[in-house]
Design an enzyme around this catalytic site. Structure first.
Site, short mmCIF file in Angstrom:
data_model
loop_
_atom_site.label_atom_id
_atom_site.label_comp_id
_atom_site.label_asym_id
_atom_site.label_seq_id
_atom_site.Cartn_x
_atom_site.Cartn_y
_atom_site.Cartn_z
N ASN A 9 -25.37 8.58 -14.82
CA ASN A 9 -24.78 9.94 -14.79
C ASN A 9 -26.07 10.68 -14.09
OD1 ASN A 9 -23.94 12.59 -15.22
ND2 ASN A 9 -24.03 12.22 -17.47
N TRP A 10 -25.75 11.27 -12.98
CA TRP A 10 -27.02 11.83 -12.32
C TRP A 10 -26.83 13.56 -12.55
CZ3 TRP A 10 -26.69 9.80 -6.33
CH2 TRP A 10 -26.91 8.56 -6.28
N LYS A 11 -25.78 13.72 -13.33
CA LYS A 11 -26.02 15.13 -13.72
C LYS A 11 -25.87 16.08 -12.47
CE LYS A 11 -27.57 13.95 -18.17
NZ LYS A 11 -27.91 14.49 -19.64
N HIS A 96 -18.06 14.35 -21.58
CA HIS A 96 -19.28 14.14 -21.67
C HIS A 96 -19.81 15.45 -22.77
CE1 HIS A 96 -23.71 14.42 -21.22
NE2 HIS A 96 -23.88 13.21 -20.83
N GLU A 98 -22.23 17.52 -22.89
CA GLU A 98 -22.41 18.47 -22.24
C GLU A 98 -21.45 19.65 -21.88
OE1 GLU A 98 -25.31 17.10 -19.26
OE2 GLU A 98 -26.67 16.57 -20.93
N GLU A 168 -22.70 8.09 -27.25
CA GLU A 168 -23.38 8.90 -26.91
C GLU A 168 -23.81 10.15 -28.09
OE1 GLU A 168 -24.48 9.07 -22.47
OE2 GLU A 168 -23.24 10.79 -22.77
N GLY A 174 -31.11 13.16 -23.54
CA GLY A 174 -32.26 13.81 -22.78
C GLY A 174 -33.27 14.54 -23.85
N SER A 214 -31.23 8.91 -24.15
CA SER A 214 -32.54 8.53 -23.86
C SER A 214 -32.88 6.84 -23.75
CB SER A 214 -33.34 8.93 -25.03
OG SER A 214 -33.28 10.24 -25.16
N GLY A 235 -28.63 8.85 -18.36
CA GLY A 235 -28.81 10.12 -17.64
C GLY A 235 -30.10 10.04 -16.71
N GLY A 236 -31.06 10.64 -17.49
CA GLY A 236 -32.45 10.87 -16.79
C GLY A 236 -32.90 9.75 -16.17
C1 PEP Z 1 -26.22 11.41 -20.53
O1 PEP Z 1 -26.31 12.41 -20.10
O2 PEP Z 1 -25.23 10.60 -20.64
C2 PEP Z 1 -27.41 10.58 -21.11
C3 PEP Z 1 -27.35 9.58 -21.70
O3 PEP Z 1 -28.80 11.30 -20.75
P1 PEP Z 1 -30.17 10.82 -21.06
O4 PEP Z 1 -30.16 9.16 -20.64
O5 PEP Z 1 -31.01 11.48 -20.24
O6 PEP Z 1 -30.43 10.79 -22.53
#
Ligand code: PEP
Length: 256
Positions: A9-11, A96, A98, A168, A174, A214, A235-236
């Site tokens: 997920n590049w957001k 998601h 967010e 999640e 994050g 994470s 994500g990151g």
């Molecule tokens: C996400 O946004 O779906 C996610 C899991 O982010 P991160 O890996 O950065 O915690």
């Protein structure tokens, strides 16, 4: 045996050239992993088409980070399933945390998006997960059960079987503070039990469940070793080819 699936997920990151470079680096290495693991890249809307074109033929799939349930019309700023398919998407992230926290997503709108996606032929990655306060209050299982029931309400068994569920925990996204593998697997069991109540035990054992929050190359193996976890939503660490490749490699090695 469920097939592993790692999604990035590049957001709100990556311009078109940056996205094409990242997708290209992964596509050029895809022969190393694509037989053993589904890989889905979810760029921002603006980069979907260019990334999809760059990874075409590699076996890597492209998804979006959201979709609207209406097919067309006066919905300024929204994107339809047909538009995503047209741009080269096969997958879409729905619900998601967010979007739930910042953009008014509810169990009802998640459900509308799910129905629209499967009807159009897009495969949903539906996100569920509790906040820290909910976990501390002992409500995590109830919250996730409610989100799963809400997301799948009114979906046929056939449509439900196309979805991937991403567990999640909001407090892990994050933050650098991932869940333990054991706790994530326990919640994956709760998700399977809920799907079994809605449909059947067979279907609940066939649905793929990802952990997200994470995930890094260094902790992926802990999740991949869990019997009920089939992959990760990242994500990151999906923003750098080497990190994302490391996560895919850890997934494959741990399931072998
Ligand atoms: C996400 O946004 O779906 C996610 C899991 O982010 P991160 O890996 O950065 O915690």
């Amino acid at each position: 045996m469920r097939r592993s699936i790692i999604a990035g997920n590049w957001k709100m990151n990556k311009t078109i050239p940056d996205g094409v470079a990242l997708g290209g680096a992964l596509a050029d290495d895809a022969a190393r992993f694509i037989e053993k693991c589904d890989v889905v890249l979810c760029p921002p809307f603006t980069a979907i088409k260019a990334v999809a074109d760059r990874v075409a033929e590699s076996g890597i799939d492209v998804g979006a980070q959201d979709v609207h349930w209406e097919t067309s019309g006066a919905f300024t700023g929204e994107i339809s399933c047909e538009m995503l398919l047209d741009a080269g998407c096969r997958w879409v992230i729905i619900g998601h945390s967010e979007r739930r926290a910042m953009f008014g997503e509810t169990d009802d709108t998640v459900n509308r998006r799910m129905k629209a996606a499967v009807a159009a032929g897009l495969k949903p990655i539906v996100c569920v997960g509790e906040t820290l306060a909910q976990r501390e209050d002992g409500l995590a299982n109830d919250v996730v059960r409610r989100q799963v029931r809400g997301a799948f309400a009114g979906l046929s068994a056939e449509d439900a079987s196309k979805a991937v569920v991403a567990y999640e925990p909001v407090w892990a996204i994050g933050t650098g503070r991932a869940s333990t593998g054991e706790d994530a697997n326990a919640m994956a069991r709760v998700i399977r039990d809920t799907i079994a109540e809605l449909y059947s035990r067979d279907l609940s054992e066939a649905v793929r469940i990802q952990y997200g929050g994470s995930v890094k190359p260094g902790n992926m193996a802990e999740f991949a070793r869990q019997p009920d976890i089939d992959g990760a939503l990242v994500g990151g660490a999906s923003l750098k080819a080497a990190d994302f490749m490391g996560i895919i490699a850890a997934m494959i090695d741990s399931k072998e």
